[in-house]
Write a protein that holds these residues in place. Sequence first.
Motif, PDB file in Angstrom:
ATOM      1  N   VAL A 175       0.820  -1.209   0.000  1.00 46.56           N
ATOM      2  CA  VAL A 175       0.000   0.000   0.000  1.00 46.56           C
ATOM      3  C   VAL A 175       0.855   1.259   0.000  1.00 46.56           C
ATOM      4  CG1 VAL A 175      -1.864   1.221   1.200  1.00 46.56           C
ATOM      5  CG2 VAL A 175      -1.762  -1.270   1.270  1.00 46.56           C
ATOM      6  N   LEU A 176       2.002   1.216   0.686  1.00 45.08           N
ATOM      7  CA  LEU A 176       2.820   2.415   0.841  1.00 45.08           C
ATOM      8  C   LEU A 176       3.294   3.024  -0.482  1.00 45.08           C
ATOM      9  CD1 LEU A 176       5.145   2.092   3.969  1.00 45.08           C
ATOM     10  CD2 LEU A 176       3.809   4.078   3.283  1.00 45.08           C
ATOM     11  N   PRO A 177       3.872   2.257  -1.397  1.00 42.53           N
ATOM     12  CA  PRO A 177       4.378   2.887  -2.626  1.00 42.53           C
ATOM     13  C   PRO A 177       3.329   3.680  -3.395  1.00 42.53           C
ATOM     14  CG  PRO A 177       5.283   0.691  -2.387  1.00 42.53           C
ATOM     15  CD  PRO A 177       4.224   0.825  -1.339  1.00 42.53           C
ATOM     16  N   PRO A 178       2.138   3.106  -3.693  1.00 41.17           N
ATOM     17  CA  PRO A 178       1.145   3.927  -4.409  1.00 41.17           C
ATOM     18  C   PRO A 178       0.624   5.087  -3.569  1.00 41.17           C
ATOM     19  CG  PRO A 178       0.199   1.793  -3.803  1.00 41.17           C
ATOM     20  CD  PRO A 178       1.662   1.711  -3.538  1.00 41.17           C
ATOM     21  N   LEU A 179       0.570   4.945  -2.245  1.00 43.93           N
ATOM     22  CA  LEU A 179       0.167   6.069  -1.400  1.00 43.93           C
ATOM     23  C   LEU A 179       1.143   7.232  -1.546  1.00 43.93           C
ATOM     24  CD1 LEU A 179      -0.997   4.619   2.054  1.00 43.93           C
ATOM     25  CD2 LEU A 179      -2.341   6.046   0.495  1.00 43.93           C
ATOM     26  N   ILE A 180       2.438   6.902  -1.504  1.00 44.74           N
ATOM     27  CA  ILE A 180       3.463   7.945  -1.635  1.00 44.74           C
ATOM     28  C   ILE A 180       3.387   8.586  -3.015  1.00 44.74           C
ATOM     29  CG2 ILE A 180       5.956   8.321  -1.732  1.00 44.74           C
ATOM     30  CD1 ILE A 180       6.243   6.136   0.408  1.00 44.74           C
ATOM     31  N   ALA A 181       3.231   7.760  -4.049  1.00 50.28           N
ATOM     32  CA  ALA A 181       3.132   8.302  -5.405  1.00 50.28           C
ATOM     33  C   ALA A 181       1.907   9.194  -5.550  1.00 50.28           C
ATOM     34  CB  ALA A 181       3.074   7.151  -6.414  1.00 50.28           C
ATOM     35  N   GLN A 182       0.796   8.792  -4.956  1.00 51.94           N
ATOM     36  CA  GLN A 182      -0.430   9.569  -5.062  1.00 51.94           C
ATOM     37  C   GLN A 182      -0.308  10.896  -4.306  1.00 51.94           C
ATOM     38  OE1 GLN A 182      -2.572   8.819  -7.124  1.00 51.94           O
ATOM     39  NE2 GLN A 182      -4.297  10.160  -6.670  1.00 51.94           N
ATOM     40  N   THR A 183       0.357  10.882  -3.161  1.00 48.11           N
ATOM     41  CA  THR A 183       0.593  12.137  -2.423  1.00 48.11           C
ATOM     42  C   THR A 183       1.409  13.086  -3.278  1.00 48.11           C
ATOM     43  OG1 THR A 183       0.599  10.879  -0.353  1.00 48.11           O
ATOM     44  CG2 THR A 183       1.464  13.123  -0.278  1.00 48.11           C
ATOM     45  N   HIS A 184       2.454  12.551  -3.912  1.00 45.79           N
ATOM     46  CA  HIS A 184       3.287  13.361  -4.802  1.00 45.79           C
ATOM     47  C   HIS A 184       2.463  13.924  -5.949  1.00 45.79           C
ATOM     48  CE1 HIS A 184       6.188  14.108  -8.064  1.00 45.79           C
ATOM     49  NE2 HIS A 184       7.064  14.351  -7.103  1.00 45.79           N
ATOM     50  N   SER A 185       1.623  13.089  -6.548  1.00 50.10           N
ATOM     51  CA  SER A 185       0.799  13.530  -7.664  1.00 50.10           C
ATOM     52  C   SER A 185      -0.148  14.652  -7.256  1.00 50.10           C
ATOM     53  CB  SER A 185       0.006  12.339  -8.212  1.00 50.10           C
ATOM     54  OG  SER A 185      -0.862  12.739  -9.253  1.00 50.10           O
ATOM     55  N   LEU A 186      -0.746  14.516  -6.083  1.00 50.80           N
ATOM     56  CA  LEU A 186      -1.666  15.549  -5.600  1.00 50.80           C
ATOM     57  C   LEU A 186      -0.949  16.880  -5.394  1.00 50.80           C
ATOM     58  CD1 LEU A 186      -3.813  13.451  -3.122  1.00 50.80           C
ATOM     59  CD2 LEU A 186      -4.712  14.826  -5.002  1.00 50.80           C
ATOM     60  N   GLU A 187       0.260  16.837  -4.842  1.00 46.26           N
ATOM     61  CA  GLU A 187       1.027  18.078  -4.657  1.00 46.26           C
ATOM     62  C   GLU A 187       1.317  18.735  -6.003  1.00 46.26           C
ATOM     63  OE1 GLU A 187       4.028  18.729  -1.613  1.00 46.26           O
ATOM     64  OE2 GLU A 187       4.046  16.557  -1.329  1.00 46.26           O
ATOM     65  N   GLN A 188       1.699  17.912  -6.999  1.00 48.62           N
ATOM     66  CA  GLN A 188       2.002  18.456  -8.319  1.00 48.62           C
ATOM     67  C   GLN A 188       0.762  19.072  -8.959  1.00 48.62           C
ATOM     68  OE1 GLN A 188       5.224  18.562  -9.638  1.00 48.62           O
ATOM     69  NE2 GLN A 188       5.585  17.974  -7.506  1.00 48.62           N
ATOM     70  N   GLN A 189      -0.359  18.405  -8.835  1.00 47.15           N
ATOM     71  CA  GLN A 189      -1.585  18.933  -9.430  1.00 47.15           C
ATOM     72  C   GLN A 189      -2.070  20.168  -8.677  1.00 47.15           C
ATOM     73  OE1 GLN A 189      -4.559  15.922 -10.317  1.00 47.15           O
ATOM     74  NE2 GLN A 189      -2.948  14.382 -10.588  1.00 47.15           N
ATOM     75  N   ALA A 190      -1.851  20.205  -7.366  1.00 47.28           N
ATOM     76  CA  ALA A 190      -2.220  21.392  -6.592  1.00 47.28           C
ATOM     77  C   ALA A 190      -1.427  22.608  -7.062  1.00 47.28           C
ATOM     78  CB  ALA A 190      -1.990  21.136  -5.109  1.00 47.28           C
ATOM     79  N   ALA A 191      -0.154  22.405  -7.373  1.00 47.75           N
ATOM     80  CA  ALA A 191       0.697  23.514  -7.814  1.00 47.75           C
ATOM     81  C   ALA A 191       0.235  24.086  -9.144  1.00 47.75           C
ATOM     82  CB  ALA A 191       2.143  23.038  -7.930  1.00 47.75           C
ATOM     83  N   ARG A 192      -0.483  23.286  -9.934  1.00 42.19           N
ATOM     84  CA  ARG A 192      -0.937  23.747 -11.253  1.00 42.19           C
ATOM     85  C   ARG A 192      -2.409  24.153 -11.248  1.00 42.19           C
ATOM     86  NH1 ARG A 192       1.954  18.942 -12.683  1.00 42.19           N
ATOM     87  NH2 ARG A 192      -0.026  17.842 -13.025  1.00 42.19           N
ATOM     88  N   SER A 193      -3.036  24.214 -10.078  1.00 42.58           N
ATOM     89  CA  SER A 193      -4.469  24.494  -9.991  1.00 42.58           C
ATOM     90  C   SER A 193      -4.730  25.891  -9.445  1.00 42.58           C
ATOM     91  CB  SER A 193      -5.147  23.456  -9.084  1.00 42.58           C
ATOM     92  OG  SER A 193      -4.965  22.151  -9.577  1.00 42.58           O
ATOM     93  N   GLY A 194      -5.976  26.327  -9.596  1.00 44.05           N
ATOM     94  CA  GLY A 194      -6.385  27.602  -9.049  1.00 44.05           C
ATOM     95  C   GLY A 194      -6.467  27.549  -7.535  1.00 44.05           C
TER      96      GLY A 194
END
Length: 445
Positions: A175-194
């Motif tokens: 579970v940990l690897p995809p959780l970490i990847a998903q957290t990273h993805s959310l941060e990246q998408q947050a940086a590109r959002s309003g």
Amino acid sequence: MPEQPYEFGRELRRRRLAAEWSLERLGQSVHYSKAQLSKVERGLKRPTPELSRLCDTALGAGGALAALAPDRPAMTGRPGYDPRHDGPRHDDAHHDNAHRDDEVWLMRLGKDGTGSFRPMNRRRVLTAGAVSVLAMGVGGVQITTDTGATTLVDAHRAMFDQFRRLGQLSGPGGVLPPLIAQTHSLEQQAARSGPATRRELLVLASRYAEYAGWMAQESGNDDSALWWTARAVDLATAGGDNELAVYALVRRSLVSLFRGDTATAIRLADHALTSAAPPRIRGLAAQHLAQSHAVAGDHDACMRSLDRSRDLLALDAADPSSPVIGASHLPDVVSMFTGWCLYELGHPRRAAETLDRETARLPADALRTRSRYGVRRALAHAAAGEIEQACAVTRGLLDAVDLVRSATITADLRRLARVLGRYPRNAAVRGLAPELSSLVTHSSL
């Protein structure tokens, strides 16, 4: 001979004789052999916390006897643990938000299911060589399940529920690897959002990070658990949610308790309880405060904290659109914790009755939760002298325990194995011993 075990043994003998109890009678009451109790009384054997509380209850000492038992050693001398901060030490000197923006996350995955996580400064990664870096940015994520999600936030929120279900059915290493990847993805998408979407994504990323911390603890890596908890607080704060900082105290309290540092666990939980956090977070703080008081042998403080927890959790007005903080598979979390606290306080028979009732209410697919409280239920039955029942309960859990691979559950299994080990001639114990021993030995991730 350490002074503390000797003082306990001398007081145990004094109280036993004052009650006009023989060693044999006391042994029958606490389910220990006469020879073991004799060694404890003479200061030749160190009493376990469990034995001290059982003797205290049997002799009606009101906590005075249990207070003389040697404390469990706090595991604060391990590499990576800094008692000044109740958290992990890092190689870099500064880890504030600005430096977090310059981090690279490394994940090593083994074919045997083992894994390790390490945050590194980007400069150190370049020094080590780019070939050693596992890039964890996953970009856009496709949602293929029929969740009814209509926005990016809805889609990630639905995925979080799936991750929590996955965490109930498999080991943390999966579970940990995809959780970490998903957290990273959310941060990246947050940086590109309003601004509005950015805040929602950051708060949701904090929930992913908090759950990653719990899975890290389940894998036996307390330092990573504390790191991810701190990361969750930073993400939540950046998203305008200051409540998770208080819940981080609750998580750190639990890590301290499992490490044997009961005093720190009580201090952190009490700090969270007296904060201005919402009722649910303070209710969870009261729940873990009760657990810590139980380990410390303080019956009255434990029961008061359980009552406080029930009152606060009853006030919780949960937002169905937001991930639940804390346990989500317990129909009555306070009753379940009451059962476990009763065991810690030296009332195993009452604990077993409560845990029997509450574990029967657990969802069939919540394997991690069923394993955790099922093992504790078996331990309560064993401590109450109901050995055949304890073995029957344990045998029904072996497959699930092996599947979820939990360090915290394994710690309870070791306690159970020690209790059952006092009955080597029991047929049920002999039949269970090979499988239980193998499970305890090979449950590390």
